[in-house]
Motif scaffolding. Structure first.
Motif, PDB file in Angstrom:
ATOM      1  N   UNK A 443       0.827  -1.209   0.000  1.00 23.83           N
ATOM      2  CA  UNK A 443       0.000   0.000   0.000  1.00 23.83           C
ATOM      3  C   UNK A 443       0.862   1.260   0.000  1.00 23.83           C
ATOM      4  N   UNK A 444       2.151   1.108   0.217  1.00 27.68           N
ATOM      5  CA  UNK A 444       3.075   2.245   0.140  1.00 27.68           C
ATOM      6  C   UNK A 444       3.648   2.399  -1.256  1.00 27.68           C
ATOM      7  N   UNK A 445       3.937   1.281  -1.888  1.00 29.24           N
ATOM      8  CA  UNK A 445       4.773   1.345  -3.077  1.00 29.24           C
ATOM      9  C   UNK A 445       4.262   0.520  -4.240  1.00 29.24           C
ATOM     10  N   UNK A 446       4.094  -0.763  -4.046  1.00 30.23           N
ATOM     11  CA  UNK A 446       3.984  -1.660  -5.194  1.00 30.23           C
ATOM     12  C   UNK A 446       2.595  -1.734  -5.785  1.00 30.23           C
ATOM     13  N   UNK A 447       1.554  -1.568  -4.973  1.00 28.82           N
ATOM     14  CA  UNK A 447       0.202  -1.747  -5.455  1.00 28.82           C
ATOM     15  C   UNK A 447      -0.445  -0.461  -5.913  1.00 28.82           C
ATOM     16  N   UNK A 448      -1.095  -0.502  -7.059  1.00 27.35           N
ATOM     17  CA  UNK A 448      -1.819   0.661  -7.558  1.00 27.35           C
ATOM     18  C   UNK A 448      -3.201   0.707  -6.891  1.00 27.35           C
ATOM     19  N   UNK A 449      -3.856   1.878  -6.969  1.00 31.00           N
ATOM     20  CA  UNK A 449      -5.106   2.113  -6.246  1.00 31.00           C
ATOM     21  C   UNK A 449      -4.951   1.613  -4.820  1.00 31.00           C
ATOM     22  N   UNK A 450      -3.986   2.188  -4.123  1.00 32.35           N
ATOM     23  CA  UNK A 450      -3.609   1.715  -2.791  1.00 32.35           C
ATOM     24  C   UNK A 450      -4.790   1.665  -1.819  1.00 32.35           C
ATOM     25  N   UNK A 451      -5.706   2.646  -1.812  1.00 33.31           N
ATOM     26  CA  UNK A 451      -6.855   2.519  -0.902  1.00 33.31           C
ATOM     27  C   UNK A 451      -7.709   1.291  -1.186  1.00 33.31           C
ATOM     28  N   UNK A 452      -7.839   0.924  -2.438  1.00 30.93           N
ATOM     29  CA  UNK A 452      -8.616  -0.269  -2.796  1.00 30.93           C
ATOM     30  C   UNK A 452      -7.964  -1.524  -2.220  1.00 30.93           C
ATOM     31  N   UNK A 453      -6.643  -1.622  -2.329  1.00 24.77           N
ATOM     32  CA  UNK A 453      -5.930  -2.775  -1.784  1.00 24.77           C
ATOM     33  C   UNK A 453      -6.090  -2.828  -0.271  1.00 24.77           C
ATOM     34  N   UNK A 454      -5.958  -1.683   0.371  1.00 24.28           N
ATOM     35  CA  UNK A 454      -6.131  -1.601   1.826  1.00 24.28           C
ATOM     36  C   UNK A 454      -7.493  -2.163   2.234  1.00 24.28           C
ATOM     37  N   UNK A 455      -8.542  -1.775   1.537  1.00 18.21           N
ATOM     38  CA  UNK A 455      -9.885  -2.240   1.894  1.00 18.21           C
ATOM     39  C   UNK A 455     -10.061  -3.734   1.611  1.00 18.21           C
TER      40      UNK A 455
END
Length: 784
Positions: A443-455
């Motif tokens: 969620x800091x670096x590698x994944x795009x749409x970081x809020x989506x990954x967080x959820x």
């Protein structure tokens, strides 16, 4: 051979260990986090307590010749950093509360074993997925652990959309030529430069979408290009911004981000129509030249200039220079991958090398395999998967390049969808119960749409995170947090291209374990049938895999006999000598046996077999109405000397002293238009989200383009939510989509979006309006 006369080489014995006063010197390799992709030869100095206290480059290394960047030179700051993880930790509060309990390794293994066996029984081993950050030493470990110990088929880059880090280029190379290529800087023999009678310095080096002196990406030391420049090489740099090496180039092509394929096709148009091609190579060794010739007629320089924002005459001159220089080579980088048509872009660039015959020739683009042919990548341990399990990989039925094994990993975006929906790409039930995250901070670096990954992580029952520090992802999402070793604390070998290199353990840090040790310990618990009883340590593992791979020597031989570095028998023009095909016949390992401009596999799958250009999903031309609201082209991921992705952000380090806050580049005229002041914070926003960085004026940028940094978090801030180290506040992934991939499944528009900028003010930046606060409070997100 002496490479650096400024060194007193008598001070650097060619052996594994020696004493310098009270310090013990160990010759080894830098090949773990924190660090880069290169794997430089290094000398670690430890004191009487085995504490790392000093670092130098190894001047006896033919590979790196004593050179190190600042990330290696300041390694002692992170090895001994007070925030480094020391013990296994189990979450005892809710995810995000940062409440942990110290446990033993046996307790951690018990928890992992219990969950693995439960998920295997209830949902099948395919419900367990492993995810890797940037490669380095973990590549073979996470694969072998996933396949042999967990039994599941899914290994992936940790939510990196379109697997957009080298894999689009790698997959493309395998369908075009049956192998990988790299620019030839004489790095694959111990005799370098003039000492190698076969090698020739490239007359032209094309630097395409990379800043090699800063990033040393893809197992390539940027300073090799500088060495070639000393020997007469001239450069073409293709980059939206003028870099140091771009300033030293004969031609700098300032293209619009995301239009690389059009530029390559325009250059091909010039070469083919002006007959600046190698007819001998084309006639004897390639497939589909006539079809390629017809396709490039759609891309005259005038049209390409309009698309790329590069002057027509500059395109023509650069193309002619590349074609007329002998030899010429291309060193490409991440920007090639990070568009929706990443593999298509790589295809167009590969055609440039092919039509000019700069394939596997001295000073051209040479074909290369892993050192000693040893499988130490994403296929490690795949032989232990149950029959039919590989076919269950997420994304395989959707993307033929995945289905047929052109890079052995699952498709990241498809995995995110499965986590969110509980079904695979065909609508069949596919719960994701467990994630094994190794050396990644998604969620800091590698994944795009970081809020989506967080959820989405709320849908996963059990998450294990193996890392060096407590990261935002660990706090927000993990249930177990395990401390891993750094390079000075490892016994390992490095095989990503020749030469094979050894890592020799010279110190330890509390209870941090080598990734290999974690894998071995779990293996004897979970799948003892796959693990020889005598394999108990990482050194045992290395010798086992070297024996299975018929390398012909041991890790101890590598350290002692070969002084930590072994070169294979590298040869040029392998396609002429029958060295590329399993049948021993001349040619390339492709269906036609040729270097394929027209990709026959694509044609059989119903995909376009020739390169083409397609506008990014959002751009001045594909979404003109949206561009009125977001009138700037946004490119992300600008590199700096101080950091490697999200590493080195700890406070009170030299990196943070030199580079304390995130910066984005903006043309002064553009800044004035939007009221942005140099050195002040500004919001960068589009239809997906927003983030803030400090403006830095750069007159070399096109005024229609802004360039941001990535990987920022603030370990000095509160860990628990809603602070979460400020992870979303400065994060460009807030404004980059997931699941926006091309037909191959590879590539994503990470470096070619659109945005607007405006100043940060007290009115639009209260605590409640910060992205991290908005994402972590009930998962909401609103714009300022």
């Amino acid at each position: 051979m002496e490479y650096n006369n400024e060194y007193n080489l008598e001070l650097y014995p060619k052996k594994l260990h020696w004493q310098e006063g009270e310090l013990t010197a160990t010759r080894t390799t830098m090949w773990s986090g924190p660090g880069c992709h290169e794997g430089c030869q290094i000398i670690f100095y430890t004191d009487r307590d085995d504490k790392l206290v000093k670092i130098e480059g190894d001047p006896n290394s033919p590979f790196t010749q004593g050179r190190l960047c600042m990330r290696c030179l300041e390694l002692t700051e992170l090895v001994n950093h007070p925030d480094r993880l020391r013990y296994p930790l189990k979450r005892v509060g809710k995810r995000g509360e940062d409440k942990w309990e110290r446990i033993t390794w046996d307790e951690a293994y018990d928890i992992i074993e219990k969950n693995v066996r439960t998920f295997q029984q209830e949902s099948g081993p395919e419900s367990i997925i492993s995810m890797i950050g940037t490669g380095r030493n973990v590549s073979q470990v996470i694969a072998h652990n996933q396949y042999a110990n967990f039994g599941g088929p899914d290994l992936t880059l940790c939510f990196l959309s379109g697997d957009s880090c080298m894999l689009p280029r790698t997959a493309l190379c395998f369908v075009v030529m049956g192998n990988q290529w790299v620019a030839d800087m004489s790095q694959f023999r111990s005799t370098r430069y003039e000492e190698d009678p076969d090698w020739r310095p490239p007359e032209c080096i094309v630097i395409w979408g990379t800043n090699p002196v800063i990033n040393n990406a893809d197992a390539f030391l940027g300073h090799w290009i500088v060495e070639c420049m000393k020997r007469g090489s001239e450069l073409i740099t293709i980059d939206p911004m003028l870099t140091w090496i771009g300033a030293k180039s004969k031609y700098w092509l300032r293209l619009r981000p995301g239009t690389d394929a059009a530029l390559a096709l325009g250059m091909l148009n010039v070469l083919i129509n002006e007959d600046l091609v190698d007819h001998t190579f084309i006639d004897e060794w390639t497939w589909g030249y006539d079809e390629l010739k017809e396709r490039v007629q759609e891309y005259p320089p005038e049209k390409v200039a309009e698309i790329t924002w590069v002057d027509k005459d500059l395109i023509i001159e650069a193309a002619r220079f590349y074609a007329k220089a002998h030899p010429s080579t291309i060193q490409w980088g991440l920007a090639v991958d990070m568009s929706k048509i990443g593999t298509v872009t790589a295809h167009a660039i590969a055609c440039l090398a092919g039509v000019t015959g700069n394939i596997d020739n001295p000073g051209g683009n040479v074909l290369i395999d892993q050192a000693s042919g040893l499988e130490f990548g994403y296929n490690s341990g795949i032989e232990y998967l149950a029959p039919g399990m590989v076919e269950k990989r997420l994304g395989n039925s959707k993307y033929p390049l995945k289905k047929y094994g052109f890079t052995a990993s699952s498709q990241s975006d498809t995995i995110l969808e499965a986590i969110e929906t509980g079904v695979d790409e065909n609508g069949r039930p596919r719960p994701v119960r467990m994630l094994w995250i190794q050396s990644s901070n998604p969620i800091t670096n590698m994944g795009q749409d970081a809020p989506r990954i967080y959820r989405a992580m709320d849908n996963v029952d059990f998450i294990v995170d193996i890392d060096l520090f407590k990261t935002p992802f660990a706090v927000a999402c993990s249930d177990l947090l395990l401390p891993c070793a750094m390079s000075n604390e490892r016994d390992c070998i490095r095989v990503w291209f020749d030469p094979m290199r050894s890592l020799t353990k010279c110190s330890s840090y509390y209870e941090a374990k080598e990734d290999e040790q974690i894998m071995i310990d779990l293996g004897h618990r979970l799948s003892p049938q796959f693990w020889p009883e005598w394999v108990q340590t990482p050194r045992d593992y290395m010798n086992w895999r070297m024996e299975v791979g018929k390398v012909g020597f041991t890790m101890e031989d590598l350290e002692q006999k070969y002084a930590g570095m072994h070169y294979g028998d590298f040869r040029y023009f392998k396609y002429e000598k029958g060295l590329l095909r399993p049948d021993g016949e001349p040619g390339f390992f492709t269906p036609t046996g040729k270097y394929e401009f027209f990709i026959t596999l694509y044609d059989s799958w119903g995909d376009d077999p020739l390169p083409f250009y397609e506008e990014p999903p959002t751009s001045p031309y594909s979404t003109p109405e949206m561009f009125k609201k977001y009138p700037l082209v946004l490119t992300t991921g600008k590199r700096s000397f101080e950091f490697f992705h999200s590493e080195w952000r700890q406070a009170e380090t030299t990196s943070r002293e030199l580079h304390p806050f995130p910066r984005f580049e903006i043309h002064p005229e553009t800044a004035r238009t939007y009221g942005v002041a140099e050195g002040e914070w500004a919001w960068i926003e589009n239809h997906l989200g927003r983030f803030r960085q400090i403006a830095h004026f750069n007159e070399t940028l096109d005024p229609r383009v802004i360039s941001t940094e990535h990987g920022w978090w603030f370990p000095e801030k509160e860990a628990a939510e809603p602070s979460l180290f400020g992870v979303f506040d400065c994060n460009p992934n807030n404004a980059i989509p997931m699941n926006e991939n091309g037909a191959s499944g590879y590539g994503a528009p990470i470096k070619c979006g659109i945005a607007k900028v405006y100043p940060v003010t007290p009115e639009n930046s209260t605590a409640e309006m910060q992205p991290t606060y908005q994402v972590t409070r009930e998962g909401g997100y609103t714009h300022g």
